[in-house]
Design a protein around this motif. Structure first.
Motif, PDB file in Angstrom:
ATOM      1  N   SER A  11       0.810  -1.231   0.000  1.00 41.08           N
ATOM      2  CA  SER A  11       0.000   0.000   0.000  1.00 41.08           C
ATOM      3  C   SER A  11       0.835   1.269   0.000  1.00 41.08           C
ATOM      4  O   SER A  11       0.368   2.317  -0.449  1.00 41.08           O
ATOM      5  CB  SER A  11      -0.966  -0.006   1.195  1.00 41.08           C
ATOM      6  OG  SER A  11      -0.257  -0.099   2.407  1.00 41.08           O
ATOM      7  N   THR A  12       2.072   1.198   0.509  1.00 41.00           N
ATOM      8  CA  THR A  12       2.935   2.397   0.589  1.00 41.00           C
ATOM      9  C   THR A  12       4.402   1.970   0.446  1.00 41.00           C
ATOM     10  O   THR A  12       4.710   0.774   0.353  1.00 41.00           O
ATOM     11  CB  THR A  12       2.789   3.119   1.957  1.00 41.00           C
ATOM     12  OG1 THR A  12       3.052   2.171   2.995  1.00 41.00           O
ATOM     13  CG2 THR A  12       1.418   3.725   2.148  1.00 41.00           C
ATOM     14  N   ILE A  14       8.176   0.852   0.102  1.00 35.69           N
ATOM     15  CA  ILE A  14       8.956  -0.062  -0.746  1.00 35.69           C
ATOM     16  C   ILE A  14       8.044  -0.945  -1.582  1.00 35.69           C
ATOM     17  O   ILE A  14       8.293  -1.169  -2.770  1.00 35.69           O
ATOM     18  CB  ILE A  14       9.883  -0.931   0.150  1.00 35.69           C
ATOM     19  CG1 ILE A  14      10.959  -0.054   0.807  1.00 35.69           C
ATOM     20  CG2 ILE A  14      10.495  -2.074  -0.632  1.00 35.69           C
ATOM     21  CD1 ILE A  14      11.713  -0.727   1.951  1.00 35.69           C
ATOM     22  N   ARG A  34      -3.523  -4.024   4.270  1.00 38.81           N
ATOM     23  CA  ARG A  34      -4.822  -3.865   4.945  1.00 38.81           C
ATOM     24  C   ARG A  34      -5.565  -2.624   4.456  1.00 38.81           C
ATOM     25  O   ARG A  34      -6.783  -2.571   4.534  1.00 38.81           O
ATOM     26  CB  ARG A  34      -4.610  -3.774   6.466  1.00 38.81           C
ATOM     27  CG  ARG A  34      -4.051  -5.053   7.083  1.00 38.81           C
ATOM     28  CD  ARG A  34      -3.458  -4.781   8.441  1.00 38.81           C
ATOM     29  NE  ARG A  34      -2.447  -3.731   8.362  1.00 38.81           N
ATOM     30  CZ  ARG A  34      -1.810  -3.208   9.397  1.00 38.81           C
ATOM     31  NH1 ARG A  34      -2.095  -3.628  10.608  1.00 38.81           N
ATOM     32  NH2 ARG A  34      -0.900  -2.264   9.230  1.00 38.81           N
ATOM     33  N   SER A  35      -4.846  -1.610   3.953  1.00 36.69           N
ATOM     34  CA  SER A  35      -5.497  -0.343   3.547  1.00 36.69           C
ATOM     35  C   SER A  35      -6.094  -0.464   2.140  1.00 36.69           C
ATOM     36  O   SER A  35      -5.397  -0.225   1.142  1.00 36.69           O
ATOM     37  CB  SER A  35      -4.477   0.798   3.548  1.00 36.69           C
ATOM     38  OG  SER A  35      -3.783   0.833   4.745  1.00 36.69           O
ATOM     39  N   VAL A  55      -1.438  -9.916   6.931  1.00 35.04           N
ATOM     40  CA  VAL A  55      -0.503 -11.035   6.792  1.00 35.04           C
ATOM     41  C   VAL A  55      -0.446 -11.929   8.026  1.00 35.04           C
ATOM     42  O   VAL A  55       0.078 -13.040   7.958  1.00 35.04           O
ATOM     43  CB  VAL A  55       0.936 -10.567   6.421  1.00 35.04           C
ATOM     44  CG1 VAL A  55       0.983  -9.953   5.041  1.00 35.04           C
ATOM     45  CG2 VAL A  55       1.532  -9.663   7.483  1.00 35.04           C
ATOM     46  N   ASN A  81       6.942  -8.517   2.092  1.00 34.60           N
ATOM     47  CA  ASN A  81       7.553  -7.216   2.417  1.00 34.60           C
ATOM     48  C   ASN A  81       6.849  -6.500   3.564  1.00 34.60           C
ATOM     49  O   ASN A  81       7.375  -5.541   4.118  1.00 34.60           O
ATOM     50  CB  ASN A  81       7.524  -6.372   1.124  1.00 34.60           C
ATOM     51  CG  ASN A  81       7.810  -4.926   1.353  1.00 34.60           C
ATOM     52  OD1 ASN A  81       8.940  -4.556   1.656  1.00 34.60           O
ATOM     53  ND2 ASN A  81       6.779  -4.100   1.246  1.00 34.60           N
ATOM     54  N   SER A 132      16.450  -6.514   6.698  1.00 34.24           N
ATOM     55  CA  SER A 132      16.927  -5.171   7.039  1.00 34.24           C
ATOM     56  C   SER A 132      18.424  -5.233   7.366  1.00 34.24           C
ATOM     57  O   SER A 132      18.941  -6.316   7.691  1.00 34.24           O
ATOM     58  CB  SER A 132      16.173  -4.687   8.289  1.00 34.24           C
ATOM     59  OG  SER A 132      16.672  -3.456   8.732  1.00 34.24           O
ATOM     60  N   TYR A 144      12.529  -4.976  17.135  1.00 34.88           N
ATOM     61  CA  TYR A 144      12.397  -4.949  15.671  1.00 34.88           C
ATOM     62  C   TYR A 144      13.595  -5.634  15.013  1.00 34.88           C
ATOM     63  O   TYR A 144      13.447  -6.457  14.101  1.00 34.88           O
ATOM     64  CB  TYR A 144      12.286  -3.496  15.185  1.00 34.88           C
ATOM     65  CG  TYR A 144      12.379  -3.352  13.678  1.00 34.88           C
ATOM     66  CD1 TYR A 144      11.321  -3.723  12.862  1.00 34.88           C
ATOM     67  CD2 TYR A 144      13.546  -2.861  13.068  1.00 34.88           C
ATOM     68  CE1 TYR A 144      11.409  -3.604  11.470  1.00 34.88           C
ATOM     69  CE2 TYR A 144      13.639  -2.735  11.692  1.00 34.88           C
ATOM     70  CZ  TYR A 144      12.571  -3.111  10.898  1.00 34.88           C
ATOM     71  OH  TYR A 144      12.660  -2.998   9.535  1.00 34.88           O
ATOM     72  N   LYS A 148      13.843  -8.921  12.461  1.00 30.92           N
ATOM     73  CA  LYS A 148      14.469  -8.943  11.141  1.00 30.92           C
ATOM     74  C   LYS A 148      15.601  -9.977  11.071  1.00 30.92           C
ATOM     75  O   LYS A 148      15.876 -10.514  10.006  1.00 30.92           O
ATOM     76  CB  LYS A 148      14.952  -7.541  10.755  1.00 30.92           C
ATOM     77  CG  LYS A 148      13.785  -6.586  10.464  1.00 30.92           C
ATOM     78  CD  LYS A 148      12.908  -7.089   9.301  1.00 30.92           C
ATOM     79  CE  LYS A 148      11.763  -6.172   8.954  1.00 30.92           C
ATOM     80  NZ  LYS A 148      10.957  -6.652   7.805  1.00 30.92           N
ATOM     81  N   PRO A 174      17.495  -3.459   3.561  1.00 31.04           N
ATOM     82  CA  PRO A 174      17.727  -2.012   3.431  1.00 31.04           C
ATOM     83  C   PRO A 174      18.240  -1.383   4.725  1.00 31.04           C
ATOM     84  O   PRO A 174      17.930  -1.840   5.823  1.00 31.04           O
ATOM     85  CB  PRO A 174      16.326  -1.445   3.123  1.00 31.04           C
ATOM     86  CG  PRO A 174      15.395  -2.620   3.046  1.00 31.04           C
ATOM     87  CD  PRO A 174      16.064  -3.773   3.717  1.00 31.04           C
ATOM     88  N   VAL A 177      15.255   3.948   4.777  1.00 32.24           N
ATOM     89  CA  VAL A 177      14.529   4.322   3.558  1.00 32.24           C
ATOM     90  C   VAL A 177      13.443   5.312   3.965  1.00 32.24           C
ATOM     91  O   VAL A 177      12.707   5.066   4.931  1.00 32.24           O
ATOM     92  CB  VAL A 177      13.876   3.087   2.890  1.00 32.24           C
ATOM     93  CG1 VAL A 177      13.345   3.454   1.506  1.00 32.24           C
ATOM     94  CG2 VAL A 177      14.844   1.921   2.812  1.00 32.24           C
ATOM     95  N   THR A 179      10.263   6.375   4.052  1.00 30.73           N
ATOM     96  CA  THR A 179       8.907   5.877   3.776  1.00 30.73           C
ATOM     97  C   THR A 179       8.040   6.152   5.012  1.00 30.73           C
ATOM     98  O   THR A 179       8.555   6.561   6.068  1.00 30.73           O
ATOM     99  CB  THR A 179       8.903   4.346   3.543  1.00 30.73           C
ATOM    100  OG1 THR A 179       9.194   3.707   4.805  1.00 30.73           O
ATOM    101  CG2 THR A 179       9.907   3.910   2.504  1.00 30.73           C
TER     102      THR A 179
END
Ligand code: NJP
Length: 224
Positions: A11-12, A14, A34-35, A55, A81, A132, A144, A148, A174, A177, A179
């Motif tokens: 949805s946004t 990457i 979900r959006s 997911v 992703n 990541s 987090y 990853k 990455p 980024v 975002t």
């Protein structure tokens, strides 16, 4: 027949940038998140298929794959992703947010691997996972980062599981980024979502005997 590229977290950021580049390269793109409003707008823009999918829900993931197969008949690339971060510090963040992050980043990724496996074997396709830099080195107080590391491990585990099937597996790792992942934009000149999308397209555009296993990309200005 155009090849089919399925993306979670489309949805946004990457995921959306990769969807645009994949469509530009001639793929039919299946967009999951979900959006629904954002997905539908992007699906219209690139003539893709939008499927609402949390997911962390196995049923949603199965429906996603089924809808992709019903619409396009095959899945050639699956890009797991979807994910998000949280405040650093084991005494920070909210424990419910932690739970949701672990379920999304780790369990959700595993469910995408599982749900897409029969179709990828059928197409001799390509699986990509967004890990990541934080999945390669621990960040202070970062659960987090631990999620990853789990994704990095899953990439290698999936590659071994797919051994002899012809399916390729790539980890995308990455650095920062710019975002919606961040509440505030990074203070350094971060990567753009398109920079990561180009790396994804590089991996999937290699000849079938070439399996790019990992791509770690930092902004030039990111020291660690
Ligand atoms: O962030 P963002 P990125 N079920 O927020 C979706 C990793 N990464 O593109 O469901 C389904 O624009 C969410 O959609 P929605 C990062 O960990 C980033 O930067 O509609 N989808 C959105 O599409 C993540 O794995 C950086 O809210 C769910 C997408 O995930 C990946 O890159 C650095 C979901 C997140 O897009 C993409 O993040 C790095 C769920 N339960 C790794 N929960 C960075 N930006 O610096 C979330 O090393 N989504």
């Amino acid at each position: 027949m155009p090849k089919v590229f399925l993306i979670t977290g489309a949805s946004t950021g990457i995921g959306a940038a990769t969807a645009r580049q994949a469509a530009e390269a001639g793929y039919k793109v299946v967009l999951a998140a979900r959006s629904e409003d954002k997905l539908k707008a992007l699906a219209e823009e690139i003539d893709g298929l939008a499927v609402r999918c949390d997911v962390t829900e196995w049923e949603d993931q199965q429906t996603l794959v089924q809808k992709a197969l019903d619409e396009y008949g095959q899945i050639d690339v699956a890009f797991a992703n979807a994910g998000f971060g949280g405040a650093r510090g084991f005494d920070k963040d909210d424990v419910e947010h932690w739970k949701s992050m672990v379920l999304t980043n780790v369990y959700g990724c595993a469910l995408t691997i599982r749900a897409t496996m029969p179709a990828l074997k059928e197409s001799t396709g390509h699986l990509l996972l967004t890990s990541s830099v934080a999945g390669r080195r621990s960040l202070p107080g970062s659960l987090y980062s631990a999620t990853k590391h789990a994704v990095t491990a899953m990439g290698e585990a999936a590659r071994l599981d797919y051994n002899d099937s012809g399916v390729r597996v790539t980890l995308i790792e990455p650095g920062a980024v710019d975002t919606p992942f961040f509440d505030n934009p990074p203070k350094i000149r971060a990567l753009d979502d398109d920079d990561i999308a180009r790396a994804v397209m590089f991996a999937v555009s290699q000849p079938p005997h070439v399996d790019v296993n990992e791509i770690l990309i930092r902004p030039t200005a990111q020291p660690t």
